[in-house]
Design a protein around this motif. Structure first.
Motif, PDB file in Angstrom:
ATOM      1  N   ARG A   5      35.772  44.877  30.976  1.00  0.00           N
ATOM      2  CA  ARG A   5      36.019  45.379  32.328  1.00  0.00           C
ATOM      3  C   ARG A   5      37.476  45.125  32.686  1.00  0.00           C
ATOM      4  N   ILE A   6      38.091  46.094  33.332  1.00  0.00           N
ATOM      5  CA  ILE A   6      39.498  45.976  33.733  1.00  0.00           C
ATOM      6  C   ILE A   6      39.572  45.587  35.205  1.00  0.00           C
ATOM      7  N   PHE A   7      40.406  44.585  35.481  1.00  0.00           N
ATOM      8  CA  PHE A   7      40.659  44.138  36.856  1.00  0.00           C
ATOM      9  C   PHE A   7      42.149  44.223  37.149  1.00  0.00           C
ATOM     10  N   THR A   8      42.457  44.387  38.419  1.00  0.00           N
ATOM     11  CA  THR A   8      43.837  44.344  38.887  1.00  0.00           C
ATOM     12  C   THR A   8      43.836  43.750  40.293  1.00  0.00           C
ATOM     13  N   ASP A   9      44.976  43.788  40.964  1.00  0.00           N
ATOM     14  CA  ASP A   9      45.022  43.368  42.364  1.00  0.00           C
ATOM     15  C   ASP A   9      45.420  44.550  43.237  1.00  0.00           C
ATOM     16  N   SER A  10      45.426  44.343  44.529  1.00  0.00           N
ATOM     17  CA  SER A  10      45.606  45.464  45.463  1.00  0.00           C
ATOM     18  C   SER A  10      47.003  46.058  45.435  1.00  0.00           C
ATOM     19  N   THR A  11      47.971  45.370  44.829  1.00  0.00           N
ATOM     20  CA  THR A  11      49.322  45.922  44.797  1.00  0.00           C
ATOM     21  C   THR A  11      49.498  47.007  43.736  1.00  0.00           C
ATOM     22  N   SER A  12      48.482  47.249  42.918  1.00  0.00           N
ATOM     23  CA  SER A  12      48.593  48.305  41.902  1.00  0.00           C
ATOM     24  C   SER A  12      48.552  49.695  42.521  1.00  0.00           C
ATOM     25  N   ASP A  13      48.106  49.784  43.767  1.00  0.00           N
ATOM     26  CA  ASP A  13      48.187  51.026  44.552  1.00  0.00           C
ATOM     27  C   ASP A  13      47.501  52.223  43.894  1.00  0.00           C
ATOM     28  N   LEU A  14      46.458  51.964  43.136  1.00  0.00           N
ATOM     29  CA  LEU A  14      45.653  53.060  42.606  1.00  0.00           C
ATOM     30  C   LEU A  14      44.701  53.528  43.699  1.00  0.00           C
ATOM     31  N   GLY A  15      44.533  54.820  43.835  1.00  0.00           N
ATOM     32  CA  GLY A  15      43.650  55.348  44.867  1.00  0.00           C
ATOM     33  C   GLY A  15      42.194  55.020  44.593  1.00  0.00           C
ATOM     34  N   ALA A  16      41.387  55.110  45.642  1.00  0.00           N
ATOM     35  CA  ALA A  16      39.965  54.764  45.538  1.00  0.00           C
ATOM     36  C   ALA A  16      39.252  55.599  44.476  1.00  0.00           C
ATOM     37  N   GLU A  17      39.630  56.864  44.349  1.00  0.00           N
ATOM     38  CA  GLU A  17      38.966  57.737  43.379  1.00  0.00           C
ATOM     39  C   GLU A  17      39.200  57.270  41.949  1.00  0.00           C
ATOM     40  N   LEU A  18      40.436  56.923  41.603  1.00  0.00           N
ATOM     41  CA  LEU A  18      40.730  56.436  40.259  1.00  0.00           C
ATOM     42  C   LEU A  18      40.049  55.100  39.987  1.00  0.00           C
ATOM     43  N   LEU A  19      40.047  54.225  40.968  1.00  0.00           N
ATOM     44  CA  LEU A  19      39.383  52.928  40.814  1.00  0.00           C
ATOM     45  C   LEU A  19      37.899  53.109  40.556  1.00  0.00           C
ATOM     46  N   ARG A  20      37.282  53.987  41.312  1.00  0.00           N
ATOM     47  CA  ARG A  20      35.838  54.239  41.168  1.00  0.00           C
ATOM     48  C   ARG A  20      35.538  54.929  39.836  1.00  0.00           C
ATOM     49  N   GLN A  21      36.334  55.919  39.506  1.00  0.00           N
ATOM     50  CA  GLN A  21      36.107  56.691  38.281  1.00  0.00           C
ATOM     51  C   GLN A  21      36.140  55.804  37.037  1.00  0.00           C
ATOM     52  N   HIS A  22      37.046  54.826  37.034  1.00  0.00           N
ATOM     53  CA  HIS A  22      37.209  53.983  35.847  1.00  0.00           C
ATOM     54  C   HIS A  22      36.600  52.587  36.017  1.00  0.00           C
ATOM     55  N   GLU A  23      35.857  52.374  37.115  1.00  0.00           N
ATOM     56  CA  GLU A  23      35.180  51.095  37.370  1.00  0.00           C
ATOM     57  C   GLU A  23      36.149  49.910  37.273  1.00  0.00           C
ATOM     58  N   VAL A  26      39.130  45.180  41.778  1.00  0.00           N
ATOM     59  CA  VAL A  26      40.365  44.882  42.523  1.00  0.00           C
ATOM     60  C   VAL A  26      40.199  43.577  43.297  1.00  0.00           C
ATOM     61  N   VAL A  27      41.159  42.682  43.132  1.00  0.00           N
ATOM     62  CA  VAL A  27      41.206  41.447  43.918  1.00  0.00           C
ATOM     63  C   VAL A  27      42.328  41.618  44.943  1.00  0.00           C
ATOM     64  N   PRO A  28      42.009  41.649  46.238  1.00  0.00           N
ATOM     65  CA  PRO A  28      43.043  41.940  47.243  1.00  0.00           C
ATOM     66  C   PRO A  28      43.961  40.765  47.549  1.00  0.00           C
ATOM     67  N   LEU A  29      45.225  41.082  47.819  1.00  0.00           N
ATOM     68  CA  LEU A  29      46.139  40.102  48.388  1.00  0.00           C
ATOM     69  C   LEU A  29      45.878  40.009  49.887  1.00  0.00           C
ATOM     70  N   TYR A  30      46.585  39.109  50.555  1.00  0.00           N
ATOM     71  CA  TYR A  30      46.395  38.905  51.985  1.00  0.00           C
ATOM     72  C   TYR A  30      47.624  39.355  52.780  1.00  0.00           C
ATOM     73  N   VAL A  31      47.358  39.842  53.981  1.00  0.00           N
ATOM     74  CA  VAL A  31      48.390  40.225  54.937  1.00  0.00           C
ATOM     75  C   VAL A  31      48.166  39.377  56.185  1.00  0.00           C
ATOM     76  N   VAL A  32      49.207  38.671  56.636  1.00  0.00           N
ATOM     77  CA  VAL A  32      49.044  37.710  57.729  1.00  0.00           C
ATOM     78  C   VAL A  32      49.960  38.064  58.897  1.00  0.00           C
TER      79      VAL A  32
END
Length: 282
Positions: A5-23, A26-32
Motif C-alpha cells: 500500500r502506498i502512503f503519502t502526506d497532504s502536501t503531495s497535493d494529489l486530487g481526491a480522484e487520483l487518491l481514490r483511484q489508486h487507494e 494520506v496522513v494530513p499535516l496541521y494548520v494552526v
C-alpha cells in the motif's frame, strides 16, 4: 497474498480522484490559526484558509503529523498483512519524514519503507503516483523503493507566485522587497532545489507574460521530459492552470497532464493565483 500500500502526506497535493483511484493513504499535516488546529485537506481547505488570512491579516502556522498520527494510519494496513511504502514531504522543510520514520520503527522491520521525496506538492505526487502504479503491477516494496529513489533527482518543480504578500507575511521577504515588488508587479519564480523552495527568478509584467515564462521554462526541457505524465498545480487559479495544461498538451504531445489544486500547507506559503508545472526528466 500480501500487497504493498502506498502512503503519502497532504502536501503531495494529489486530487481526491487520483487518491481514490489508486487507494493511496494520506496522513494530513496541521494548520494552526492561533489556538485553533485543523487537519490539512480534512477540516481545513485552501479556499477557507485564504478567507481566514484575509480576515485576520495573518498566516497560519503549519505542523507535521506526529509519530502517533503515522502509527495510527499505518497500523490497520500492517495488521491486515500488507506492507507500506510512504513517500512524504522533503526533510529539508519539515519533520514529517522523521516522524514517519519513528512510527515505522514501531512495527516489524521491513514492513514499512519510508522515502524522503526531497520535494513538495505534486513533485511528491509524481513519485507517489509512480509508486502506486508499480504496486498495482505487483512489485515489491524494495522494487518500488528503487524505482522511486531513482526518480527523485529527475523531478522538476517550478511555480510562479502571483504576489509577494504571503512570502512577506511568512517572513520570507522584507517589507522593502514586498513594497517594491508590489509596486513594479514583480512575481517570483520558485523552484525546488536540493529539497527546498528556492527563488530563482523574478518576472515583471502582466499575468500573460508570467504564464508564458513558466511555459517557456518547462518547454526548454521538452526533449528531456519523461512523457508518461505531468502536473499543472495551482492555488485558486483554475482557469489559468487549464490554459497551461492545454498548451502543454499541444506543445509536448503528452496525453496525461493532470491539474491539481494545492492544499493548505503549500497554499499558506505561496498564496492565491500561484501556478506550477511539475514533470520528470528522462
Amino acid at each position: 497474498m500480501s500487497r504493498v500500500r502506498i502512503f503519502t502526506d497532504s502536501t503531495s497535493d494529489l486530487g481526491a480522484e487520483l487518491l481514490r483511484q489508486h487507494e493511496i493513504g494520506v496522513v494530513p499535516l496541521y494548520v494552526v490559526f492561533e489556538d485553533e488546529t485543523y487537519q490539512d485537506g480534512v477540516t481545513m481547505h485552501a479556499e477557507r484558509l485564504f478567507q481566514r488570512v484575509a480576515e485576520t491579516g495573518k498566516l497560519p502556522k503549519t505542523a507535521a503529523p506526529s509519530p502517533a498520527d503515522f502509527e495510527h494510519a499505518f497500523r490497520p494496513v500492517i495488521e491486515a498483512g500488507d506492507d507500506i511504502v510512504y513517500i512524504g514531504l522533503s526533510s529539508e522543510v519539515s519533520s514529517t519524514y522523521q516522524n514517519a520514520k519513528i512510527a515505522a520503527d514501531a512495527f516489524p522491520e521491513g514492513r514499512i519503507t519510508v522515502i524522503d521525496s526531497r520535494s513538495l506538492s505534486t513533485g511528491i505526487g509524481m513519485l507517489v503516483l509512480t509508486a502506486a502504479e508499480a504496486a498495482e503491477q505487483g512489485k515489491s516494496a524494495a522494487e518500488i523503493q528503487s524505482i522511486v529513489e531513482g526518480m527523485i533527482p529527475k523531478i522538476d518543480v517550478e511555480f510562479i507566485i502571483d504576489t509577494l504578500e504571503f512570502l512577506h507575511k511568512g517572513g520570507r521577504c522584507s517589507s522593502l522587497q514586498h513594497f517594491i515588488g508590489s509596486l513594479l508587479k514583480i512575481r517570483p519564480v520558485v523552484k525546488v532545489i536540493d529539497g527546498a523552495m528556492t527563488l530563482t527568478d523574478k518576472v515583471r509584467g502582466k499575468r500573460e507574460k508570467v504564464l508564458a515564462q513558466l511555459l517557456d521554462n518547462a518547454l526548454a526541457n521538452k526533449d528531456d521530459m519523461n512523457t508518461s505524465f505531468m502536473f499543472v498545480t495551482h492555488a485558486k487559479a483554475a482557469e489559468e492552470a487549464h490554459y497551461v495544461k492545454r498548451r502543454l498538451e499541444e506543445l509536448t504531445g503528452m496525453s496525461k497532464v493532470y491539474v491539481t489544486e494545492t492544499g493548505c500547507v503549500i497554499s499558506s506559503h505561496c498564496g492565491p493565483q500561484t501556478v506550477g508545472i511539475v514533470y520528470a526528466k528522462k
